[in-house]
Structure formats: C-alpha cells, structure tokens
Design a protein around this motif. Structure first.
Motif, short mmCIF file in Angstrom:
data_model
loop_
_atom_site.label_atom_id
_atom_site.label_comp_id
_atom_site.label_asym_id
_atom_site.label_seq_id
_atom_site.Cartn_x
_atom_site.Cartn_y
_atom_site.Cartn_z
N THR A 152 0.86 -1.17 0.00
CA THR A 152 0.00 0.00 0.00
C THR A 152 0.89 1.22 0.00
OG1 THR A 152 -1.82 1.11 1.15
CG2 THR A 152 -0.17 0.09 2.52
N GLY A 153 0.41 2.30 -0.59
CA GLY A 153 1.25 3.48 -0.64
C GLY A 153 0.57 4.63 -1.35
N HIS A 154 1.26 5.78 -1.33
CA HIS A 154 0.76 6.99 -1.98
C HIS A 154 1.88 7.63 -2.78
CE1 HIS A 154 0.58 11.43 -2.09
NE2 HIS A 154 -0.66 11.21 -2.48
N ILE A 159 -3.33 6.50 -4.55
CA ILE A 159 -3.26 5.61 -3.38
C ILE A 159 -3.44 4.18 -3.87
CG2 ILE A 159 -4.34 4.98 -1.20
CD1 ILE A 159 -5.21 7.94 -0.96
N HIS A 188 -5.34 2.00 6.82
CA HIS A 188 -4.52 2.21 5.62
C HIS A 188 -4.95 3.48 4.89
CE1 HIS A 188 -2.09 -1.26 5.75
NE2 HIS A 188 -2.91 -2.14 5.21
N HIS A 191 -4.21 6.74 6.68
CA HIS A 191 -2.78 7.05 6.62
C HIS A 191 -2.39 7.56 5.24
CE1 HIS A 191 1.61 6.24 7.42
NE2 HIS A 191 1.59 6.16 6.09
N GLU A 192 -2.74 6.84 4.21
CA GLU A 192 -2.27 7.20 2.86
C GLU A 192 -2.89 8.51 2.37
OE1 GLU A 192 0.23 5.84 1.85
OE2 GLU A 192 0.23 3.92 2.90
N HIS A 195 -0.96 11.61 3.42
CA HIS A 195 0.13 12.07 2.55
C HIS A 195 -0.40 13.02 1.48
CE1 HIS A 195 3.29 9.60 4.22
NE2 HIS A 195 2.60 8.49 4.04
N TYR A 196 -1.54 12.66 0.91
CA TYR A 196 -2.14 13.52 -0.12
C TYR A 196 -2.48 14.89 0.44
CZ TYR A 196 -5.92 15.50 -2.92
OH TYR A 196 -6.73 16.35 -3.63
N GLU A 254 6.10 10.38 7.51
CA GLU A 254 5.37 9.24 8.08
C GLU A 254 4.82 9.58 9.46
OE1 GLU A 254 4.41 7.00 6.31
OE2 GLU A 254 5.78 7.11 4.61
N ALA A 257 1.60 11.35 8.62
CA ALA A 257 0.54 10.46 8.13
C ALA A 257 0.00 9.57 9.24
CB ALA A 257 1.06 9.61 6.97
N SER A 261 -3.80 9.94 10.72
CA SER A 261 -4.74 8.82 10.75
C SER A 261 -5.30 8.63 12.16
CB SER A 261 -4.08 7.52 10.26
OG SER A 261 -3.07 7.08 11.13
#
Length: 353
Positions: A152-154, A159, A188, A191-192, A195-196, A254, A257, A261
């Motif tokens: 998982t990631g951004h 995402i 998830h 959190h991701e 970042h956005y 991080e 993020a 979250s």
C-alpha cells in the motif's frame, strides 16, 4: 459515525445498509445531505422529498453490491463521489476479488464520509489530475516486476492498495511480520490520504510548513535514506515518548501520516459516542479522571482540550470492554504529550484556527 434511520419506518440502520430489514424498503445515502433515505423497492429512480425533491438513482456500483450512495440524475453521471475516486478496481469475474473489493469499499466510503465531514476537498484525478486523488486496487500480478513488494502506498495523489489486504488472514500475517499493533483497511486509507493532504494543505504554504517543521521535524531530509535506516536498524530509541507508532519515527512525512490517521480515528470514535449519547462515571477515583461525556459533535468543536479530555477516557473504556470479551485492545496506543501537540496541530489546521 452518525447514527441513521430508515425514513419509512424509523428503524435504526447502518451506513452500509441498502435495504431496511424491518420494512423492506431500499436505502440510499446522500453524501451532500449526509442522510440515508428509504426508497420504493419497485422503482429504479426516486424523487426524494428529504433531498429537496430531486430525482436520484443508485451509483452504478450498486449493481456489484459495493455501494449504496445516490446520484442526482440531473448531473448525468454514473458514479457517486466515493466511486469516482476509483481508477483501478479488481477483476470482478473472480468471486473472491468481488468479496475483497466489498470490504475495501466499506472502508473507503467511510473514509470519504469523514473527509466530507471535515469539509476537505474530495476531487478525483479523473476530474483534476493535478490536484485530485484516486485509488488503484491491484492484484500482485498487475504490478511491474520492480514493484512486486508493494502493499500500500501513496505517490502524487495515487493511493495503491493490494487487494490481498482485504483478507483478514493475510492482513494479520503482515501485521505480525511487521510487528505492528494495529492494521486495518480503514487505517490504511486514513494514513495514505494523509500524505495527499500534506501535499495539498502544507507543502506550498510557507507559514504552515514552518509550523509543521517545528513540531514534526524537517521533511526535506532524504525520505529513502530514512526508510532504509528504519527498516535496517528498527525504530528510534524511546520512540514511544515522541511518536504514536514505530513507523512514525522513520521520517516526518510518516510521522504526519500516522498522526493524521490517529486524529481521524479519534474523531470518528467521538462522533459515534456522541450519537449514542455515551458517558461514563467510573466507580473508582483515579489520578487521571476517567469520567467522560461525549456530549458534542467533534467535527464542530474548536477546543482541542475537550477532544482529549473526552477521547482518552473513551478509548480506555473501549479497550476495557474489548478485554471483557477476550479481544485485543481496539486502540493499543499511548498518546504522549509530544504526540498530543502533533494532534493539536492537525486539529487547528482542519479547523482553520
């Protein structure tokens, strides 16, 4: 989350319901009005008096039983706001994929509900490629060879989630391998998307960026090097004193993020408690008061101390109730004073204080 009722029979229904089990009417959710309304089960479109008398139909993903959101017919679009954010969905000829996608959509729709309650911009990349965001829900064999380890990631508003994460067995295995205390689909996404929103709210705002760096640290340090150090050497010593999680100690991005979250976790739990009218008056006198009265909507409260004074006893209560059932703590984290300061930064940013 808000409590909902069937507008036909007044039975309590939940956010994901598409049928009232009491009266048999269909149910649809309006993200604009934040309401669930009952719908004649014999019709395909509905003129809904509770929604200003406009005519609605289901989002096109209703046919896959993964969405119960309504679309204004006059806007001439097939998908609801939440589903327009999907850029890639799993191959649905595989029944297992469909089952996993349903779990993913439950979490994603709850995320979008919360972003709208914060009055944050929710724009799909299909509409604005530069400022929007979207989701890719992928199977492992859809990834290029160099990305096979991605879970998982951004990146730049995209995402990515591997649909295997929707399998609770796989998710628990990864949780154990990563020595994590908490791992959920909704976690998830929160959190991701953090970042956005860092890119959107902080990156190009010099004053806010300076405040961010004074609390979270300098994000301009090499992100790749920081993650390599984290995975090779483990989290920073005594990370519990300054960070909400081990991963948060790896790099300021991080940390942001992870803290973001957790602020969303806390707000959602408080809204649910508010809608249920929860309060507590423990039978002991504790050094730190465990009394709690969730008598406010957390999305409208500007006083951050009220959020913490209610949230900490509430989370303690939730953990205690779970232990009574032999379950793990739903919130196995300690909010230290430095973390509280980070949460307050996010609170003030979202409230425009």
């Amino acid at each position: 989350m808000k409590l909902f009722q069937c507008t036909n029979c007044k039975s309590t229904v939940v956010f994901e319901n598409n049928t009232c089990l009491n009266c048999g009417f269909k149910l649809g959710y309006s993200s604009y009005y934040n309401k669930i309304v009952s719908l004649d089960p014999s019709a395909a479109t509905w003129q809904v008096k509770e929604l200003d008398g406009k005519t609605y139909e289901y989002c096109d993903n209703y046919k896959h039983t993964v969405c119960n959101w309504l679309v204004d017919v006059s806007r001439d679009r097939k998908f609801c706001l939440a589903c327009t954010l999907n850029r890639t969905i799993p191959h649905l000829l595989d029944d297992d994929n469909l089952k996993k996608w349903k779990h993913i959509e439950v979490a994603k729709h709850r995320l979008v509900y919360q972003l709208l309650r914060f009055r944050l911009p929710v724009v799909s990349k299909t509409i604005d490629d530069d400022k929007g965001f979207c989701f890719d829900f992928l199977e492992k064999d859809e990834l290029p060879e160099e990305s096979k380890g991605l879970k998982t990631g951004h990146v730049n508003g995209v995402i990515t989630l591997m649909i295997a994460e929707a399998d609770p067995v796989v998710r628990e295995q990864v949780k154990q391998q990563m020595a994590e205390r908490y791992r959920t689909l909704l976690g998830h996404f929160r959190h991701e998307v953090g970042h956005y929103y860092w890119d959107l709210l902080i990156r190009n705002n010099p004053e806010v960026l300076a405040d961010f760096r004074s609390i979270f640290g300098d994000e301009s340090q090499s992100y790749a090097d920081a993650l390599t150090t984290h995975y090779n050497n483990g989290p920073k010593a005594n990370w519990q004193q300054s960070f909400i999680s081990k991963y948060a100690s790896s790099h300021p991005w991080e940390d942001w993020a992870e803290t973001w979250s957790h602020y969303l976790h806390l707000t959602d739990v408080l809204e649910t408690a508010y809608n249920f009218g929860l309060k507590s008056n423990p039978k002991i006198i504790a050094k730190n008061s465990l009394k709690m009265n969730a008598a406010f909507d957390p999305y409208t409260v500007t006083d951050f101390s009220r959020i913490m004074e209610t949230g900490i006893p509430l989370l303690f209560t939730l953990n205690s109730m779970n232990r009574s059932l032999g379950e793990d703590d739903p919130y196995p984290f300690i909010i230290s004073k430095p973390v509280e300061k980070k949460l307050e930064f996010i609170h003030k940013l979202l409230k425009g204080i």
